[in-house]
Design an enzyme around this catalytic site. Structure first.
Site, PDB file in Angstrom:
ATOM      1  N   ARG A 173       0.808  -1.226   0.000  1.00 19.24           N
ATOM      2  CA  ARG A 173       0.000   0.000   0.000  1.00 19.24           C
ATOM      3  C   ARG A 173       0.841   1.277   0.000  1.00 19.24           C
ATOM      4  O   ARG A 173       0.464   2.278   0.633  1.00 19.24           O
ATOM      5  CB  ARG A 173      -0.946   0.038   1.205  1.00 19.24           C
ATOM      6  CG  ARG A 173      -1.731  -1.224   1.376  1.00 19.24           C
ATOM      7  CD  ARG A 173      -3.155  -1.056   1.128  1.00 19.24           C
ATOM      8  NE  ARG A 173      -3.696  -2.287   0.577  1.00 19.24           N
ATOM      9  CZ  ARG A 173      -4.957  -2.474   0.252  1.00 19.24           C
ATOM     10  NH1 ARG A 173      -5.801  -1.523   0.445  1.00 19.24           N
ATOM     11  NH2 ARG A 173      -5.359  -3.602  -0.268  1.00 19.24           N
ATOM     12  N   SER A 257     -10.941   0.010   2.644  1.00 15.80           N
ATOM     13  CA  SER A 257     -10.252  -0.197   3.930  1.00 15.80           C
ATOM     14  C   SER A 257      -9.811   1.149   4.475  1.00 15.80           C
ATOM     15  O   SER A 257      -9.141   1.911   3.775  1.00 15.80           O
ATOM     16  CB  SER A 257      -9.006  -1.059   3.732  1.00 15.80           C
ATOM     17  OG  SER A 257      -9.349  -2.293   3.185  1.00 15.80           O
ATOM     18  N   GLU A 353      -5.428   4.880   5.985  1.00 11.86           N
ATOM     19  CA  GLU A 353      -5.086   4.723   4.579  1.00 11.86           C
ATOM     20  C   GLU A 353      -5.512   5.931   3.722  1.00 11.86           C
ATOM     21  O   GLU A 353      -4.697   6.448   2.964  1.00 11.86           O
ATOM     22  CB  GLU A 353      -5.724   3.435   4.061  1.00 11.86           C
ATOM     23  CG  GLU A 353      -5.074   2.932   2.822  1.00 11.86           C
ATOM     24  CD  GLU A 353      -5.305   1.465   2.606  1.00 11.86           C
ATOM     25  OE1 GLU A 353      -6.417   1.104   2.229  1.00 11.86           O
ATOM     26  OE2 GLU A 353      -4.365   0.688   2.805  1.00 11.86           O
TER      27      GLU A 353
END
Ligand code: EPU
Length: 358
Positions: A173, A257, A353
């Site tokens: 990520r 997420s 995130e």
């Protein structure tokens, strides 16, 4: 070729961020690469103090974003389109897509053309250009495993560059495009190397166990009792799993997420496993251990729980949802409460995130 430069105008962005937060900002739409040199010149002039422009934020599909009501940033919305087979070698198809192409449609198109390899990444919201920023990954595949190169303008130097995967600083990520901030790299095209010797990726338990991928499901060429699904069947299975677990942003605002899965040291993981035998642990190549943030959040009591107009989703505790009428502050307050409870219970730090656009 257009010589027109970009025009910024005040626009409503509520429908342009998948959390559905109310926002207005100065927005320009980039649908033609030929205006980029003029944009770079204007930015350089701003840096030299000739004009005092607000900072620039590059917007794709708005699916990884917490946007404030009145951001100080000017927004460049990337709407470049086009997909083509750029090259074909003995071993690979090299497919190039413009940054503004919607990701899911691109994956679908590749399959329809007979270029498989991205099917595990079906139904991820957002654009092709945003995909390398986040190094999107799901169901056992990460984007960097299929990437050929990224064509991007470095808005600091005003130069166009083609970056190979080893120059993109990819990890879970993360990438150089993310680390350098959302105003430096303007990704215009992304190229994928899709292997002709296609092999299914079915390591992820949810996918391996999906009923649509069993030989009884009619996979062409399948041997009795073995798994040999087609790329399209994997695509369909991934879509099915995602639709069951993850809320559709068009129905219930969310940014996927909301936290990364935390990666901790082996000693800390062993200690936690003793105290919490059900802890989900995934050993990483470097010996560290990844935990399932969704599990931690659920255990901390947040699954399906609300705080004001926002909450953690009832089927996937890792997804923060807007039940209606939320502002950025509501989202950040819930994120903070969840983070604090997970920290208190497990001693594990959750990293957010989505990017905050202020
Ligand atoms: N889990 C719980 N409770 C929950 C959610 C999950 O106990 O409420 C447990 C599950 O039982 C499972 C484990 O956590 O054992 C992992 O759950 P899941 O398979 O749903 O995947 P994830 O780790 O929560 C990651 C990605 C997703 C991606 C899936 C599938 C991150 C931050 N998220 O989620 O990405 O789709 O794996 O590969 O890595 C996204 O980025 O928006 C996204 C959805």
């Amino acid at each position: 070729m257009s010589t027109q430069s970009l025009v910024f105008s005040d626009q409503d962005l509520q429908a342009r961020n998948t959390l559905g937060l109310p926002a207005r900002a100065a927005v320009a739409v980039l649908d033609d690469e030929s205006v980029i040199p003029a944009l770079c010149a204007a930015l350089a002039a701003g840096r030299n103090g000739q004009e005092a422009d607000d900072p620039l934020f590059i917007l794709g599909g708005g699916s990884n974003l917490v946007i404030e009501a009145r951001p100080r940033h000017r927004i460049l919305r990337v709407a470049l389109r086009g997909i083509r087979l750029r090259d074909e070698t003995a071993s690979h198809w090299v497919v190039e897509a413009a940054a503004g192409e919607p990701w899911h449609g691109f994956v679908d198109h590749c399959l329809a053309q007979g270029w498989p390899g991205l099917e595990n990444l079906a139904l991820i919201p957002g654009t092709v250009g945003a995909a390398p920023v986040q190094n999107i990954g799901a169901y056992g595949l990460e984007l960097d495993q299929r990437l050929h190169s990224v064509v991007a303008w470095d808005l600091r130097s005003g130069r166009e560059r083609t970056l190979r995967p080893d120059e993109c600083g990819f990890s879970y990520r993360d990438s150089v495009f993310k680390r350098d901030g959302a105003g430096r790299w303007l990704i215009v095209r992304v190229r994928f190397a899709l292997p002709k010797a296609w092999a299914s990726r079915l390591d992820y338990p949810d996918l391996r166990d999906h009923p649509g991928l069993r030989s009884e499901g009619g996979a062409p060429g399948s041997e009795s009792g073995s798994l040999r699904p087609t790329p399209r069947q994997i695509f369909d299975a991934v879509c099915d799993i995602r639709r069951r677990k993850l809320p559709d942003p068009a129905v219930l605002g969310n940014a996927g997420s909301f936290f990364k899965n935390p990666v901790i040291g082996a000693d800390q993981a062993a200690g936690l496993k003793q105290r919490f035998p059900d802890l989900r642990t995934y050993l990483q190549a470097d010996g560290r251990v990844k935990l399932a943030a969704g599990w931690l959040i659920e255990q901390a009591g947040w699954k399906g729980r609300r705080l004001g107009p926002v909450g953690m989703h009832a089927r996937q505790a890792l997804v923060l949802v807007n039940h209606g009428g939320a502002q950025a502050a509501d989202v950040l307050a819930l994120a903070q409460a969840v983070r604090a409870d997970v920290q208190a219970r497990f001693g594990v730090e959750l990293e957010q995130e989505p990017v905050v656009l202020d």
